[in-house]
Design an enzyme around this catalytic site. Structure first.
Site: not given
Length: 451
Positions: A104, A241, A243, A245
């Site tokens: 992440s 960010d 990833d 999400d």
């Protein structure tokens, strides 16, 4: 040894904590547990695997795919895609399991593994515990034509973009958007989605080389976005960010628009379109009191949960609610996805700007953030905070002092011997003064309790 799974999968330093061996063993254990629970019975199981661009994801994804195939699962290798894309694809193609390799917003040296069950949902605690218990245990390995096959799945990206475009209520024609993709998983797909929706796109932080993910760009580093948006004359900027999400925004003047403000604008949009289930927004205890006040004025109820998107999602599913999220920009639109989706959040926010003809700065005035001060008190007995009479008396005094024009929250850290003292007040000075006073009481009293 503590629990291997955290609140969002297994995460740590790649090739030290998160090794190829661990990725392979976790994948095998996940298949065994889901088989025992009856999730994989009666058919040949399928899994979708994706990753963010960090270098370690290359060997960790290979190990995860190897583990799944060795356990008899056919694997669709989707390559570099956002976490919400893997969750969506797991549901969309009827896969039995999804796996995402990402840490992440963490720095590049870290990585992580998270699994999604059938339907694209994160695994419950009980299933994660069972997977951990099965690690490296004896099992009967399939052979011959029973081993899984591996297939590249490049069409997954197009399928996900089509899903995003089908979710937004209006096009973005005439809008100029700057996207900061954190050199992460949305570096290609983010621009593709916005351009196909009609927006003019300026990209920054979109040159992933495997080593630069989250490095000075993205939702945890807004400074480049804040400079670029007014510089190029864009209408707004959006930052994801690693990833993708999460999503945060800046207005045309480069002023930050946080997750609470984004949720407020989306809640009002859905409310006006009679699409906000239960006329309810789900937020965490860390969301600003200004969000509560704005929603109350609009006739929208707010349900509060503990910090963590997992708890937000649990409450949304329990109550049948359609919108929830965190101040960090992790926003869940449950009608369109089972996890936070930064690109979808950004598209929805941009669509609100385009359809109303109002600027993001103007729309963001729907809520007024109360000044907030957070003080971390370290090295204390955090478990004593809820029942300590002196500490609780000090909290009660602080609440009386605020007189309903603010909020006090003492929260135990989930990973450290830390108590977080958060105070909201009418002014930043007042919030800081009361927070520091409470922090002194916590440090003194809880230190005494451990003596």
């Amino acid at each position: 040894m503590g629990r291997l799974f955290g609140t969002d999968g297994v995460r740590g330093l790649a090739n030290r904590d998160i090794t190829a061996e661990l990725a392979l063993d976790l994948s095998v254990a996940a298949v065994r547990v889901l088989s025992e629970e009856g999730e994989l019975s009666g058919h040949r199981p399928i899994a979708v695997v994706g990753r963010d661009p960090r270098a370690s994801g290359e060997f960790l994804a290979a190990a995860t795919i190897a583990g799944l195939a060795s356990a008899g699962v056919d694997v669709f290798d989707a390559g570099v895609l956002p976490t919400p894309a893997i969750a969506y694809l797991t549901a969309a193609i009827g896969a039995d399991l999804g796996a995402m390799l990402s840490a992440s917003h963490n720095p590049m040296p870290d990585n992580g593994i998270k699994f999604f069950s059938h339907g694209g949902h994160k695994l419950p605690d009980a299933t994660e515990n069972a997977i951990e218990a099965r690690l490296r245990g004896d099992w009967e390995r399939p052979t011959g034509d029973q081993v899984g096959r591996v297939k590249p799945y490049p069409e997954g990206a197009e399928k996900y973009v089509a899903h995003l475009l089908g979710a937004i209520p209006s096009r973005l024609d005439g809008l100029h958007v700057v996207l900061d993709t954190a050199h992460g998983a949305a570096s290609e797909i983010g621009a593709k989605a916005f351009e196909r929706a009609g927006a003019k796109v300026t990209l920054i932080g979109a040159d992933p080389d495997g080593l630069n993910i989250n490095d000075g760009f993205g939702s945890t580093h807004l400074e480049h976005l804040q400079e670029t948006v007014p510089q190029v004359g864009a209408d707004l900027g959006l930052a994801f960010d690693g990833d993708a999400d999460r999503c945060l925004a800046v207005d045309a003047n480069g002023v930050e628009v946080d997750g609470d403000q984004i949720m407020a604008m989306l809640a009002l949009d859905l409310h006006e379109r009679h699409a906000l289930a239960g006329d309810t927004l789900v937020a965490t205890v860390m969301s600003n009191e200004g969000l509560m006040q704005a929603m109350s004025a609009a006739g929208i109820n707010v349900m509060r949960t503990d910090v963590g998107d997992r708890y937000v999602l649990e409450e949304m599913r329990r109550g049948g609610y359609s919108l929830g999220g965190e101040q960090s920009g992790h926003v869940i639109l449950l009608e369109h996805g089972t996890t936070g989706d930064g690109v979808l959040t950004g598209l929805m926010l941009a669509a609100r700007v385009a359809s109303t003809g109002r600027s993001l700065a103007d729309l963001a005035t729907c809520m007024t953030r109360l000044p907030q001060c957070l003080v971390n008190v370290r090295g204390v007995d955090k478990h004593a905070v809820d029942d300590h009479p002196v500490v609780q008396a000090a909290v009660a005094d602080a609440k009386r002092e605020l007189g309903g024009l603010g909020r006090v929250l003492l929260r135990k850290s989930g990973t450290e011997p830390v108590v977080r003292v958060m105070v909201e007040a009418a002014s930043a000075e007042r919030a800081q003064q009361i927070a520091e006073q409470l922090a002194e009481v916590v440090a003194r009293e809880l230190a005494m309790a451990t003596a």
